[in-house]
Design an enzyme around this catalytic site. Structure first.
Site, PDB file in Angstrom:
ATOM      1  N   PHE A 105      -6.959  13.886  10.003  1.00  7.05           N
ATOM      2  CA  PHE A 105      -6.611  12.563  10.186  1.00  7.05           C
ATOM      3  C   PHE A 105      -7.963  11.924  10.079  1.00  7.05           C
ATOM      4  CE2 PHE A 105      -3.575  15.206  12.552  1.00  7.05           C
ATOM      5  CZ  PHE A 105      -2.121  14.582  12.253  1.00  7.05           C
ATOM      6  N   ASP A 106      -7.725  10.789   9.552  1.00  8.17           N
ATOM      7  CA  ASP A 106      -8.774   9.507   9.371  1.00  8.17           C
ATOM      8  C   ASP A 106      -8.648   9.031  11.002  1.00  8.17           C
ATOM      9  OD1 ASP A 106     -10.733   7.523   8.616  1.00  8.17           O
ATOM     10  OD2 ASP A 106      -8.707   6.260   8.609  1.00  8.17           O
ATOM     11  N   VAL A 107      -9.533   8.262  11.279  1.00  8.18           N
ATOM     12  CA  VAL A 107      -9.395   7.772  12.815  1.00  8.18           C
ATOM     13  C   VAL A 107      -9.225   6.175  12.741  1.00  8.18           C
ATOM     14  CG1 VAL A 107     -10.794   7.351  14.827  1.00  8.18           C
ATOM     15  CG2 VAL A 107     -11.157   9.431  13.587  1.00  8.18           C
TER      16      VAL A 107
END
Length: 221
Positions: free
Chosen positions: A10-12
């Site tokens: 996941f990107d943040v």
């Protein structure tokens, strides 16, 4: 979700956490300017990370975030103090997760869950550790060690090397079209979390999955 997928990356910023949750604090300090500051601040963060990557002049994302904030305030002709800058920088360690994130990660916990961000360690660690989602995450990866920002192939290679998985066993999730384009080009399976209902980037990339939020991923499990 295909049984071949063993890990989710996941990107943040903008994917798990709402970067525009800083708008309230911006508006408290500079009344009526919160939305403008937040929008321009985030825009310049992305631009400066790309610019520094192209110039070969890497700086940690915390420095880019500071420089972007100062640019935004200067562009909007807003006078500011050192204390106000410090307050706004601290808000990036207290961003609000999107409403469905905690429940979605809990339901996905039987998979390996990793976050991978351009954010520097000094920004990411307090943000995640102080959030309700920390307990679901197996690993946090950032680009400090290699000084290569996403969407360079080297950045995705760095993330892949941290995991004992093949690239086709990974589902990469981001709200950023440029990030999804980079990950797809690299060879990850991808899911664009299109929270803003933006058009697909015109870079000749056919995306695997597109959802408005993380709840869409649950249908693949």
């Amino acid at each position: 979700m295909s049984s071949s997928v063993k890990g989710l990356i996941f990107d943040v910023y903008g994917t798990l956490f709402d970067v525009h949750s800083v708008e309230t604090k911006c508006d408290t300090l500079f009344k009526g300017k919160g939305k403008e500051i937040s929008t321009l601040w985030h825009q310049k963060q992305i631009e400066y990370s790309f610019l520094r990557q192209l110039m070969g002049q890497y700086k940690p994302f915390s420095e880019i975030t500071l420089q972007s904030l100062k640019y935004a305030l200067n562009q909007l002709d807003i006078s500011y103090s050192k204390e106000e800058i410090t307050i706004l920088m601290e808000t990036y360690k207290e961003l609000t997760p999107y409403t469905e994130v905690e429940d979605a990660l809990q339901k996905l916990a039987h998979k390996k869950l990793i976050v991978f961000s351009n954010g520097s360690r000094d920004m990411l660690e307090p943000l995640i550790e102080n959030s309700p989602i920390a307990r679901f995450l197996d690993m946090t990866i950032n680009v400090d060690d290699i000084k290569q920002y996403k969407p360079t192939p080297a950045s995705y290679t760095h993330a892949l090397n941290k995991l004992n998985l093949k690239r086709e066993e990974i589902l990469f999730l981001s709200s950023n079209g440029w990030d999804i384009s980079g990950a797809k080009s690299f060879g990850f399976q991808t899911s664009w979390i299109n929270r803003t209902r933006s058009p697909i980037e015109e870079v000749d990339q056919k995306l695997h999955y597109i959802y408005q939020d993380l709840n869409g991923i649950l249908a693949l499990v």
